[in-house]
Enzyme design. Structure first.
Site, PDB file in Angstrom:
ATOM      1  N   GLU A 153      93.765  -2.170 -55.682  1.00  0.00           N
ATOM      2  CA  GLU A 153      92.192  -2.096 -56.326  1.00  0.00           C
ATOM      3  C   GLU A 153      92.076  -3.741 -56.121  1.00  0.00           C
ATOM      4  O   GLU A 153      92.482  -4.999 -56.557  1.00  0.00           O
ATOM      5  CB  GLU A 153      92.312  -1.740 -57.729  1.00  0.00           C
ATOM      6  N   TYR A 197      75.482  12.292 -76.054  1.00  0.00           N
ATOM      7  CA  TYR A 197      76.834  12.895 -76.273  1.00  0.00           C
ATOM      8  C   TYR A 197      77.417  11.780 -77.362  1.00  0.00           C
ATOM      9  O   TYR A 197      77.788  10.202 -76.415  1.00  0.00           O
ATOM     10  CB  TYR A 197      77.426  13.921 -75.840  1.00  0.00           C
ATOM     11  N   ALA A 257      90.686   8.545 -60.160  1.00  0.00           N
ATOM     12  CA  ALA A 257      91.263   9.513 -59.206  1.00  0.00           C
ATOM     13  C   ALA A 257      92.570   8.773 -58.473  1.00  0.00           C
ATOM     14  O   ALA A 257      93.579   9.921 -57.872  1.00  0.00           O
ATOM     15  CB  ALA A 257      91.081   9.955 -57.062  1.00  0.00           C
TER      16      ALA A 257
HETATM   17  C1  FAD Z   1      75.807   9.138 -64.234  1.00  0.00           C
HETATM   18  C2  FAD Z   1      77.102   9.816 -63.907  1.00  0.00           C
HETATM   19  C3  FAD Z   1      77.809  11.050 -65.126  1.00  0.00           C
HETATM   20  C4  FAD Z   1      79.225  11.125 -64.621  1.00  0.00           C
HETATM   21  N1  FAD Z   1      79.602  12.378 -65.434  1.00  0.00           N
HETATM   22  C5  FAD Z   1      80.562  12.465 -65.678  1.00  0.00           C
HETATM   23  C6  FAD Z   1      81.702  13.519 -66.145  1.00  0.00           C
HETATM   24  O1  FAD Z   1      80.660  13.583 -66.975  1.00  0.00           O
HETATM   25  N2  FAD Z   1      82.469  13.964 -66.598  1.00  0.00           N
HETATM   26  C7  FAD Z   1      83.056  13.682 -64.894  1.00  0.00           C
HETATM   27  O2  FAD Z   1      84.638  14.894 -64.397  1.00  0.00           O
HETATM   28  N3  FAD Z   1      82.534  13.319 -63.826  1.00  0.00           N
HETATM   29  C8  FAD Z   1      81.756  12.987 -64.055  1.00  0.00           C
HETATM   30  N4  FAD Z   1      81.160  11.518 -63.475  1.00  0.00           N
HETATM   31  C9  FAD Z   1      81.669  11.595 -61.591  1.00  0.00           C
HETATM   32  C10 FAD Z   1      83.304  10.660 -61.717  1.00  0.00           C
HETATM   33  O3  FAD Z   1      82.465   8.885 -62.356  1.00  0.00           O
HETATM   34  C11 FAD Z   1      83.326  10.229 -60.334  1.00  0.00           C
HETATM   35  O4  FAD Z   1      83.498  11.711 -59.947  1.00  0.00           O
HETATM   36  C12 FAD Z   1      84.495   9.324 -61.163  1.00  0.00           C
HETATM   37  O5  FAD Z   1      84.642   8.664 -61.744  1.00  0.00           O
HETATM   38  C13 FAD Z   1      85.818   9.258 -59.288  1.00  0.00           C
HETATM   39  O6  FAD Z   1      86.599   8.256 -59.524  1.00  0.00           O
HETATM   40  P1  FAD Z   1      87.341   7.856 -58.029  1.00  0.00           P
HETATM   41  O7  FAD Z   1      88.194   7.431 -58.589  1.00  0.00           O
HETATM   42  O8  FAD Z   1      87.309   8.943 -57.407  1.00  0.00           O
HETATM   43  O9  FAD Z   1      86.195   6.453 -57.600  1.00  0.00           O
HETATM   44  P2  FAD Z   1      86.107   5.875 -58.189  1.00  0.00           P
HETATM   45  O10 FAD Z   1      85.898   5.325 -59.589  1.00  0.00           O
HETATM   46  O11 FAD Z   1      84.880   4.728 -57.154  1.00  0.00           O
HETATM   47  O12 FAD Z   1      86.709   4.189 -57.984  1.00  0.00           O
HETATM   48  C14 FAD Z   1      87.410   4.034 -56.902  1.00  0.00           C
HETATM   49  C15 FAD Z   1      88.195   2.188 -57.194  1.00  0.00           C
HETATM   50  O13 FAD Z   1      88.463   2.413 -56.022  1.00  0.00           O
HETATM   51  C16 FAD Z   1      88.303   0.644 -55.998  1.00  0.00           C
HETATM   52  N5  FAD Z   1      87.933   0.358 -54.323  1.00  0.00           N
HETATM   53  C17 FAD Z   1      87.551   0.844 -53.514  1.00  0.00           C
HETATM   54  N6  FAD Z   1      87.536   0.309 -51.958  1.00  0.00           N
HETATM   55  C18 FAD Z   1      88.341  -0.263 -52.020  1.00  0.00           C
HETATM   56  C19 FAD Z   1      89.051  -1.225 -50.842  1.00  0.00           C
HETATM   57  N7  FAD Z   1      88.782  -0.787 -49.948  1.00  0.00           N
HETATM   58  N8  FAD Z   1      90.460  -1.028 -51.949  1.00  0.00           N
HETATM   59  C20 FAD Z   1      91.230  -1.100 -52.627  1.00  0.00           C
HETATM   60  N9  FAD Z   1      90.343   0.097 -54.032  1.00  0.00           N
HETATM   61  C21 FAD Z   1      88.783   0.512 -53.739  1.00  0.00           C
HETATM   62  C22 FAD Z   1      86.774   1.010 -56.102  1.00  0.00           C
HETATM   63  O14 FAD Z   1      86.594  -0.961 -56.355  1.00  0.00           O
HETATM   64  C23 FAD Z   1      87.887   1.980 -57.987  1.00  0.00           C
HETATM   65  O15 FAD Z   1      87.756   0.978 -58.458  1.00  0.00           O
HETATM   66  C24 FAD Z   1      79.585  11.264 -63.185  1.00  0.00           C
HETATM   67  C25 FAD Z   1      78.928  10.286 -62.524  1.00  0.00           C
HETATM   68  C26 FAD Z   1      77.604   9.879 -62.790  1.00  0.00           C
HETATM   69  C27 FAD Z   1      77.292   9.279 -61.497  1.00  0.00           C
END
Ligand code: FAD
Length: 387
Positions: free
Chosen positions: A30, A211, A11
């Site tokens: 990060e 997969y 994201a």
């Molecule tokens: C088993 C499983 C399978 C999945 N398969 C899929 C799929 O096939 N397709 C799909 O679209 N989605 C899939 N997902 C969902 C997907 O992995 C997540 O929705 C996605 O990774 C979310 O991304 P994000 O950037 O919102 O959060 P995150 O990936 O959690 O990133 C958050 C980041 O913020 C950082 N952070 C946290 N707090 C702070 C802070 N205070 N200051 C600075 N940095 C901070 C963390 O270190 C991390 O790097 C799957 C999830 C699971 C559990």
């Protein structure tokens, strides 16, 4: 506008890239010192792939991704295919292919693009804390140094601290399910396990998704089980003996695949109610921070990527009216994200039926057939930004 993003996951990185391409400078913080290869596979459906391609990342993704020809749904005990959803023509049907990747590879593609982008200042090993929303902007600290920005974007994942500022603590919901994950060299899995598609096995209150990733050199395996463990990490080791007992009686194809795994990690699955607020004052949420969902539709990362596109468009159009832009973003995104979130939850119920009700589900899927089943997701995969 002074803009900061908390979190360089899928994201945060996508939002930073889109902001920069729209002419905004951005500081991306990060907390991890380096972005390691957390997790295993991720499916990037056409609705999200379209946005990544608009960023010019298509060739880099294709270099590392596999394009599945189908999603085969099989019975876990019989091992037989119940129905096959044709994905080979996804690019023709939706304008963009369906891609399977290693999460680390996807994050790497986004990270390299962010590093090469002069509009993005990346701060690794910098956890944001001490948030305070004031009339002048959002204050926070990073590595004990104070900062102030016009907009803080919380892309800090399911345990978001920015979300606590916006909608209070306790935003996370338990699921009572865990995801057991592993990757296996393709040469080690049974020869009759297809390498050109996603295979899903439906069992008794459990399902397994398999997969190919890394140009089919590795096979990603995720087993979803119902258990009461509530660990916090994304990489807790799981005991293969426990899994073997849990999956006793499944088909040899699935058993042999499990036996080929060198080790397992397990993640506790939780979700965040998408109906809670996503924005307040000078802060807004994207991705899992706003609406973490159960992974049964493979859409969490895809929704994060869509969020980024819509948020950046709202900010760019609103010019200096940040509050108006954030309100518009929430109004535009909530209905779709809520539908996806609920559909993911319902999929879990359908996949985890007991042996008593599963035959009715299987018969319905067979009657519908793969083409019509896929057609039921056209609203999801065929999505594109509209004015
Ligand atoms: C088993 C499983 C399978 C999945 N398969 C899929 C799929 O096939 N397709 C799909 O679209 N989605 C899939 N997902 C969902 C997907 O992995 C997540 O929705 C996605 O990774 C979310 O991304 P994000 O950037 O919102 O959060 P995150 O990936 O959690 O990133 C958050 C980041 O913020 C950082 N952070 C946290 N707090 C702070 C802070 N205070 N200051 C600075 N940095 C901070 C963390 O270190 C991390 O790097 C799957 C999830 C699971 C559990």
């Amino acid at each position: 506008m002074r803009i900061a993003i908390a979190g360089a996951g899928i994201a945060g990185l996508t939002t930073a890239l889109l902001l920069s391409r729209a002419g905004h400078g951005v500081d991306l913080y990060e907390r991890a010192a380096n972005l390691s290869e957390v997790g295993a596979g991720v499916q990037i459906s056409p609705n999200a792939g379209r946005i990544l391609e608009q960023l010019g990342l298509g060739p880099a993704l294709d270099h590392l991704a596999t394009r599945p020809v189908a999603i085969d749904i099989r019975g876990a005990v019989s091992g037989r295919v119940i129905v096959s959803l044709p994905l080979a023509k996804a690019a023709a049907r939706y304008g963009v292919p369906y891609r399977l990747m290693h999460r680390g590879d996807l994050q790497g593609v986004l990270l390299n693009a962010a590093i090469a982008d002069h509009g993005i200042k990346l701060h690794l090993g910098a956890a944001l804390a001490d948030f305070a929303d004031t009339p002048a902007g959002m204050r926070f600290s990073a590595n004990d140094a104070p900062h102030e920005v016009d907009l803080l974007i919380g892309a800090d994942g399911v345990r978001s601290k920015v979300r606590e500022l916006i909608s209070g603590p306790n935003g996370r919901q338990s699921s009572g399910r865990t995801a057991w994950r592993t990757t296996i060299p393709a040469a080690k899995v049974p020869a009759d396990l297809p390498r050109d598609r996603t295979t899903m096995f439906l069992g008794d209150r459990t399902h397994v998704v398999i997969y190919p990733i890394r140009s089919a050199r590795e096979i990603n395996v995720v087993a979803i089980v119902e258990e009461n463990w509530t660990g916090e990490g994304w990489s807790e080791p799981g005991d293969p003996a426990w899994l073997a007992v849990h999956f006793r009686g499944v088909s040899p194809l699935l058993q042999d695949t499990f036996t080929a795994a060198a080790g397992w990690t397990r993640w506790y699955l939780s979700a965040v109610d998408p109906l809670a607020s996503w924005q307040k004052g000078h802060a807004v949420l994207v991705g899992d921070a706003a609406h973490a969902m159960l992974p049964f539709l493979a859409q969490g990362a895809a929704m994060a990527i869509e969020d980024a596109a819509i948020l950046v468009r709202c900010l760019t159009r609103a010019n200096t009216d940040i509050e108006g832009a954030l309100a518009r973003y929430e109004v535009l995104r909530k209905p779709r994200v809520t539908r996806v979130w609920q559909t993911a939850r319902q999929s879990g119920t359908i996949y985890h039926m007991s042996p008593l009700t599963a035959p009715f589900r299987d018969a319905t899927m067979k009657t519908l057939g793969g083409e019509r089943l896929l057609g039921r997701y056209d609203w999801l995969y065929g999505w594109r930004q509209t004015d």
